[in-house]
Motif scaffolding. Sequence first.
Motif, PDB file in Angstrom:
ATOM      1  N   UNK A  98      -0.860  37.475 -26.610  1.00 46.67           N
ATOM      2  CA  UNK A  98      -2.247  37.453 -27.090  1.00 46.67           C
ATOM      3  C   UNK A  98      -2.768  36.028 -27.251  1.00 46.67           C
ATOM      4  N   UNK A  99      -1.857  35.121 -27.658  1.00 41.75           N
ATOM      5  CA  UNK A  99      -2.261  33.727 -27.901  1.00 41.75           C
ATOM      6  C   UNK A  99      -2.151  32.847 -26.652  1.00 41.75           C
ATOM      7  N   UNK A 100      -1.679  33.408 -25.545  1.00 46.08           N
ATOM      8  CA  UNK A 100      -1.476  32.607 -24.339  1.00 46.08           C
ATOM      9  C   UNK A 100      -2.759  31.922 -23.849  1.00 46.08           C
ATOM     10  N   UNK A 101      -3.937  32.578 -23.874  1.00 47.94           N
ATOM     11  CA  UNK A 101      -5.157  31.864 -23.462  1.00 47.94           C
ATOM     12  C   UNK A 101      -5.428  30.619 -24.311  1.00 47.94           C
ATOM     13  N   UNK A 102      -5.128  30.717 -25.613  1.00 47.34           N
ATOM     14  CA  UNK A 102      -5.330  29.580 -26.517  1.00 47.34           C
ATOM     15  C   UNK A 102      -4.324  28.467 -26.219  1.00 47.34           C
ATOM     16  N   UNK A 286       0.755  20.511 -29.705  1.00 45.48           N
ATOM     17  CA  UNK A 286       1.652  20.699 -30.849  1.00 45.48           C
ATOM     18  C   UNK A 286       0.916  21.304 -32.034  1.00 45.48           C
ATOM     19  N   UNK A 287      -0.266  20.765 -32.375  1.00 42.19           N
ATOM     20  CA  UNK A 287      -0.989  21.302 -33.540  1.00 42.19           C
ATOM     21  C   UNK A 287      -1.437  22.740 -33.289  1.00 42.19           C
ATOM     22  N   UNK A 288      -1.733  23.069 -32.038  1.00 40.69           N
ATOM     23  CA  UNK A 288      -2.103  24.451 -31.716  1.00 40.69           C
ATOM     24  C   UNK A 288      -0.906  25.375 -31.891  1.00 40.69           C
ATOM     25  N   UNK A 289       0.254  24.951 -31.382  1.00 40.86           N
ATOM     26  CA  UNK A 289       1.481  25.725 -31.565  1.00 40.86           C
ATOM     27  C   UNK A 289       1.779  25.927 -33.056  1.00 40.86           C
ATOM     28  N   UNK A 290       1.673  24.838 -33.828  1.00 42.23           N
ATOM     29  CA  UNK A 290       1.975  24.915 -35.263  1.00 42.23           C
ATOM     30  C   UNK A 290       1.022  25.868 -35.968  1.00 42.23           C
ATOM     31  N   UNK A 291      -0.250  25.776 -35.627  1.00 42.37           N
ATOM     32  CA  UNK A 291      -1.240  26.658 -36.254  1.00 42.37           C
ATOM     33  C   UNK A 291      -0.968  28.124 -35.917  1.00 42.37           C
ATOM     34  N   UNK A 351       8.242  26.407 -30.777  1.00 44.48           N
ATOM     35  CA  UNK A 351       8.757  27.564 -30.044  1.00 44.48           C
ATOM     36  C   UNK A 351       9.535  28.500 -30.973  1.00 44.48           C
ATOM     37  N   UNK A 352      10.300  27.917 -31.905  1.00 47.46           N
ATOM     38  CA  UNK A 352      11.052  28.729 -32.863  1.00 47.46           C
ATOM     39  C   UNK A 352      10.088  29.515 -33.756  1.00 47.46           C
ATOM     40  N   UNK A 353       9.039  28.856 -34.247  1.00 46.35           N
ATOM     41  CA  UNK A 353       8.055  29.521 -35.097  1.00 46.35           C
ATOM     42  C   UNK A 353       7.369  30.664 -34.339  1.00 46.35           C
ATOM     43  N   UNK A 354       7.043  30.424 -33.073  1.00 46.02           N
ATOM     44  CA  UNK A 354       6.408  31.463 -32.256  1.00 46.02           C
ATOM     45  C   UNK A 354       7.354  32.645 -32.046  1.00 46.02           C
ATOM     46  N   UNK A 355       8.621  32.337 -31.816  1.00 45.21           N
ATOM     47  CA  UNK A 355       9.595  33.397 -31.548  1.00 45.21           C
ATOM     48  C   UNK A 355       9.738  34.329 -32.739  1.00 45.21           C
ATOM     49  N   UNK A 356       9.685  33.742 -33.960  1.00 43.28           N
ATOM     50  CA  UNK A 356       9.902  34.548 -35.159  1.00 43.28           C
ATOM     51  C   UNK A 356       8.598  34.905 -35.873  1.00 43.28           C
TER      52      UNK A 356
END
Length: 359
Positions: A98-102, A286-291, A351-356
Amino acid sequence: MKFAKYIFRMYIPFLLGTLSLFVLGFEIVDLFMNIWKYLFNNVPVKIVLNILLLYLPKTITFALPLSMLFSTCYMLCILASQNELTALFASGISYIKAMMPLIIFALLMSQAYFIFEDKVVVPCYRQYQDLKNLALHIEKNENNTNIVIRSENGKLIYKANLYEDAVKKLYGLLVIIRNEDNTLNSIVKAKSAIWNDKMNCWMLTSPIIYRMNSSNELEYSFITEKIERLLTEKPDTFKNNKVDVETVSIKEAREYIQYLQRTGLPSGEALSVYYKKFSFSYVILIVTFLAIGLSGRSRKNVIIVSMMLSLAAAVLFYVLQMITMLLAKFGIVTPLMGAWFPVIVFMIISFVLLKYSKT
C-alpha cells in the motif's frame, strides 16, 4: 492505482503547505540574523529582497526532509484514525504494498534533491554569499600563512611563513628539493620570493642553498639561477584557497580535492564531505521509511506520538552522521564510511520497522 491517487490527494497539499511554512521560517531566521548588519550598512530594501530570493533554494533543501517527514506521518495517522488502513488490510493488501507509491515517490524525490542541490542551490547560494558580502562590504582575504605545498609529485616541497597575494610574494621561504628516488638533493632558504611573470618562476631574495657533500654533511653556498628556474609553482597555489566542499558543485569539489591531493594537503575531510553530497540526498527516502515504519505505534495521541517518534529517529540519524563525519575528518574511519555508514544503518532500521509493521 485508485488508492495511490487517494493518498497523494491528501499528501501533496500538506507537503506543499508544510514546505512553505518551513521555508518561510528559515527565510525569517536568516533575515533577523542579519538585519542589524543591513541597517548598519544602509543596504537598500531591493538588495535585501534579492539576497533573500537567492537564499530561497537553500531553504528548500533544509525544509524538504522535515516537510516529507511530517506530511507522511500526518497522512498515515489520518488514514489510521479513519480505519481506512484497516479496511485496506482486510481486503488482502499488505502495508508495504500500500505504501509502495509513497516509497517510489520518496526515491524519485531523493534523486531530484541531488540534482536540485548541485544545479540550482550551489550557484544560487554562491550568488547569495557574493551579493551579501558586497552589500556588507566584506572582502575575501586571499593572503595565507604557514603554508606547506608539495609540488612536482613530491620532488619539491615549499614551506613559507606568509603569502601576500597583492604583490604575489612569499616570506620566509624554504624549499626542499628531492631526487627521483626521494632522497634529499638540496634545501633552499630565502628571506622572500616574488613571482616573475616573464620568467614564470620565483625570484629569491638573499637565497642560500644547502647540499649534501661527500661526507653526508650539509654545506651551503649562494644559489644559482638554474635552481631558481625550478621554482615554478604558480602563485594561485599559495593563496588562501580553502573551499567549503558542501557549498560547491560536484565538479568543483572534485577539482578541489585533486588540488589538495596534488599539493600534499590534508584531503580526508573534504573527501568525506564530497561523498556526503551523494549520500545525504537519501535522507528524503530515510525519513519517509521512518515515518511509514513508526506511524501508528501508539493507540493514544496517534498523530503526536508518531511525529515525535519519527522526529526523534531523524535526529538520531543526523547525530550519527555528525559523529561519523568527525571520525572521517580525524582519519579514524575512511571518508566513504563517514558519509555512507549512517545511511546504510538507517536503511536497515527502516526495513526492519517496515517488516514488523502492523498489517
